[in-house]
Design an enzyme around this catalytic site. Structure first.
Site, PDB file in Angstrom:
ATOM      1  N   ASP A 173      71.856   5.875 -32.094  1.00 12.45           N
ATOM      2  CA  ASP A 173      73.265   5.765 -32.493  1.00 12.45           C
ATOM      3  C   ASP A 173      73.369   5.411 -33.978  1.00 12.45           C
ATOM      4  O   ASP A 173      74.472   5.329 -34.527  1.00 12.45           O
ATOM      5  CB  ASP A 173      74.036   4.788 -31.596  1.00 12.45           C
ATOM      6  CG  ASP A 173      73.481   3.380 -31.622  1.00 12.45           C
ATOM      7  OD1 ASP A 173      72.493   3.134 -32.352  1.00 12.45           O
ATOM      8  OD2 ASP A 173      74.030   2.517 -30.907  1.00 12.45           O
ATOM      9  N   SER A 174      72.217   5.263 -34.636  1.00 12.31           N
ATOM     10  CA  SER A 174      72.211   5.166 -36.105  1.00 12.31           C
ATOM     11  C   SER A 174      72.858   6.405 -36.709  1.00 12.31           C
ATOM     12  O   SER A 174      73.214   6.406 -37.890  1.00 12.31           O
ATOM     13  CB  SER A 174      70.779   5.013 -36.636  1.00 12.31           C
ATOM     14  OG  SER A 174      69.925   6.003 -36.084  1.00 12.31           O
ATOM     15  N   ASP A 195      69.813   7.111 -27.317  1.00  6.50           N
ATOM     16  CA  ASP A 195      70.543   5.843 -27.278  1.00  6.50           C
ATOM     17  C   ASP A 195      71.760   5.975 -26.371  1.00  6.50           C
ATOM     18  O   ASP A 195      72.485   6.977 -26.441  1.00  6.50           O
ATOM     19  CB  ASP A 195      71.041   5.489 -28.684  1.00  6.50           C
ATOM     20  CG  ASP A 195      70.278   4.338 -29.296  1.00  6.50           C
ATOM     21  OD1 ASP A 195      69.644   3.567 -28.545  1.00  6.50           O
ATOM     22  OD2 ASP A 195      70.304   4.219 -30.534  1.00  6.50           O
ATOM     23  N   LYS A 215      67.736   4.650 -24.014  1.00  6.14           N
ATOM     24  CA  LYS A 215      67.525   3.322 -24.601  1.00  6.14           C
ATOM     25  C   LYS A 215      68.826   2.532 -24.540  1.00  6.14           C
ATOM     26  O   LYS A 215      69.894   3.070 -24.854  1.00  6.14           O
ATOM     27  CB  LYS A 215      67.053   3.447 -26.048  1.00  6.14           C
ATOM     28  CG  LYS A 215      66.850   2.100 -26.731  1.00  6.14           C
ATOM     29  CD  LYS A 215      66.068   2.218 -28.006  1.00  6.14           C
ATOM     30  CE  LYS A 215      66.864   2.636 -29.214  1.00  6.14           C
ATOM     31  NZ  LYS A 215      67.965   1.725 -29.561  1.00  6.14           N
ATOM     32  N   GLU A 239      70.790  -1.121 -25.483  1.00  5.15           N
ATOM     33  CA  GLU A 239      70.926  -2.460 -26.055  1.00  5.15           C
ATOM     34  C   GLU A 239      71.565  -3.361 -24.992  1.00  5.15           C
ATOM     35  O   GLU A 239      72.113  -2.867 -24.012  1.00  5.15           O
ATOM     36  CB  GLU A 239      71.803  -2.407 -27.320  1.00  5.15           C
ATOM     37  CG  GLU A 239      71.148  -1.642 -28.448  1.00  5.15           C
ATOM     38  CD  GLU A 239      71.929  -1.705 -29.753  1.00  5.15           C
ATOM     39  OE1 GLU A 239      72.702  -2.647 -29.965  1.00  5.15           O
ATOM     40  OE2 GLU A 239      71.744  -0.785 -30.573  1.00  5.15           O
ATOM     41  N   GLU A 268      63.590  -5.146 -32.355  1.00 10.35           N
ATOM     42  CA  GLU A 268      64.103  -4.884 -33.709  1.00 10.35           C
ATOM     43  C   GLU A 268      64.298  -6.198 -34.451  1.00 10.35           C
ATOM     44  O   GLU A 268      64.975  -7.119 -33.944  1.00 10.35           O
ATOM     45  CB  GLU A 268      65.446  -4.117 -33.608  1.00 10.35           C
ATOM     46  CG  GLU A 268      66.072  -3.857 -34.970  1.00 10.35           C
ATOM     47  CD  GLU A 268      67.146  -2.764 -34.956  1.00 10.35           C
ATOM     48  OE1 GLU A 268      67.354  -2.130 -33.914  1.00 10.35           O
ATOM     49  OE2 GLU A 268      67.760  -2.564 -36.018  1.00 10.35           O
TER      50      GLU A 268
HETATM   51  O1  KIV Z   1      69.884   3.891 -33.469  1.00  7.64           O
HETATM   52  C1  KIV Z   1      68.720   3.883 -33.863  1.00  7.64           C
HETATM   53  O2  KIV Z   1      68.279   4.718 -34.654  1.00  7.64           O
HETATM   54  C2  KIV Z   1      67.841   2.836 -33.345  1.00  7.64           C
HETATM   55  C3  KIV Z   1      66.552   2.632 -34.083  1.00  7.64           C
HETATM   56  C4  KIV Z   1      66.811   2.054 -35.392  1.00  7.64           C
HETATM   57  C5  KIV Z   1      65.594   1.862 -33.285  1.00  7.64           C
HETATM   58  O3  KIV Z   1      68.161   2.183 -32.412  1.00  7.64           O
END
Ligand code: KIV
Length: 271
Positions: free
Chosen positions: A52-53, A91, A120, A122, A189
């Site tokens: 989600d970056s 994500d 993934k 959070e 992280e």
């Molecule tokens: O969103 C992302 O790119 C991430 C990485 C920085 C681990 O969660």
């Protein structure tokens, strides 16, 4: 000059667990489109994350919070088209995990649309029940501890997590609980390198680090950071791999090479 070393095996969760057992480090990187996914895989990156970056490096937001499930799906479909052997991890964006059932529905939708292997999440201990449910329904997951950018408004900024003794102990307990709940991978992280090493040695599942020192099983960075494309201040844990390289392919190959040899991250990129 760093030359690409293409993958010889299809990367699965089992493959990553085997690498951990053998003490072999693996390289992960974000990608958000077909062309970069193809290039990243050709350089030998084992795990490609549609993070989600993308909200920050592709869409230009200040945080990852505005990213939607549709955004992840769209970018993941383009990345999927560029991958053959690398593992595709996605994500789960902010607001897509508000209950185990909602997470199951959203993860199922993403996996059907993209054929990704892992989602993934959070959220740490608030996601234990969700991870149990995903696991029961055959969905592989990567739990995410330490700095969780989706919580930035509660944290009051992007800060190193687990520095105090009590917080470090709590993170270790949560990591064990997430593994017991069925998480297949853990991502740490921005945590002190000593704590990340301890968690990595305690868990059977592979641990991927970003700003978590060199004693974890795999490393991940944001593609735009390592190519020095990201605007503004660069995170301490990242590195400009373009420096001294004549092409993007050489820069990504250098990243893979340094991760596998345990040369990246060094102390200057760790906490
Ligand atoms: O969103 C992302 O790119 C991430 C990485 C920085 C681990 O969660």
């Amino acid at each position: 000059m760093y030359l690409p070393k293409p993958l010889s095996d299809k990367i699965t969760v089992t493959h990553l667990k085997k690498l951990k057992q053998q003490g072999e480090k693996f390289a992960c990187l974000t990608a958000y489109d077909y062309s970069f996914a193809k290039l990243v895989e050709a350089c030998g990156v084992e795990v490609v994350l549609v993070g989600d970056s993308l909200g920050m490096v592709i869409q230009g937001h200040d945080t990852t919070i505005p990213v939607t499930l549709e955004n992840i799906k769209y970018h993941a479909q383009t990345v999927r088209a560029g991958l053959d052997k690398a593992m595709l991890m996605l994500d789960m964006p902010f607001g897509s995990l508000n209950s185990p059932q909602q997470a199951l529905d959203n993860a199922s939708e993403l996996l059907k649309a993209t054929e990704a292997q892992v989602v993934k999440l959070e959220g740490g201990d608030t996601q234990i029940k969700t991870i149990e449910m995903l696991s029961a329904f055959g969905i592989a997951s990567c739990a995410h501890l330490g700095l969780q950018p989706q919580l930035v408004n509660k944290l009051g900024g992007y800060r190193v997590q687990g520095k105090a003794k009590a917080a470090a102990e709590q993170m270790t307990v949560t990591a064990c609980d997430l593994e017991a709940a069925g998480a297949d991978i853990l991502l740490l992280e921005c945590v002190p390198a000593v704590l990340a090493a301890e968690i990595t040695n305690t868990l059977q599942i592979p641990v991927i680090g970003i700003g978590a020192g060199c004693d974890v099983d795999g490393q991940i960075l944001v593609l735009h950071d390592i190519l020095n494309v990201t605007a503004g201040k660069k995170p301490k844990f990242s590195k400009n791999f373009m420096q001294g390289q004549s092409s993007i392919q050489h820069a990504i190959s250098r990243y893979v090479n340094e991760v596998k040899r345990g040369q990246f991250p060094d102390q200057s990129h760790s906490f």
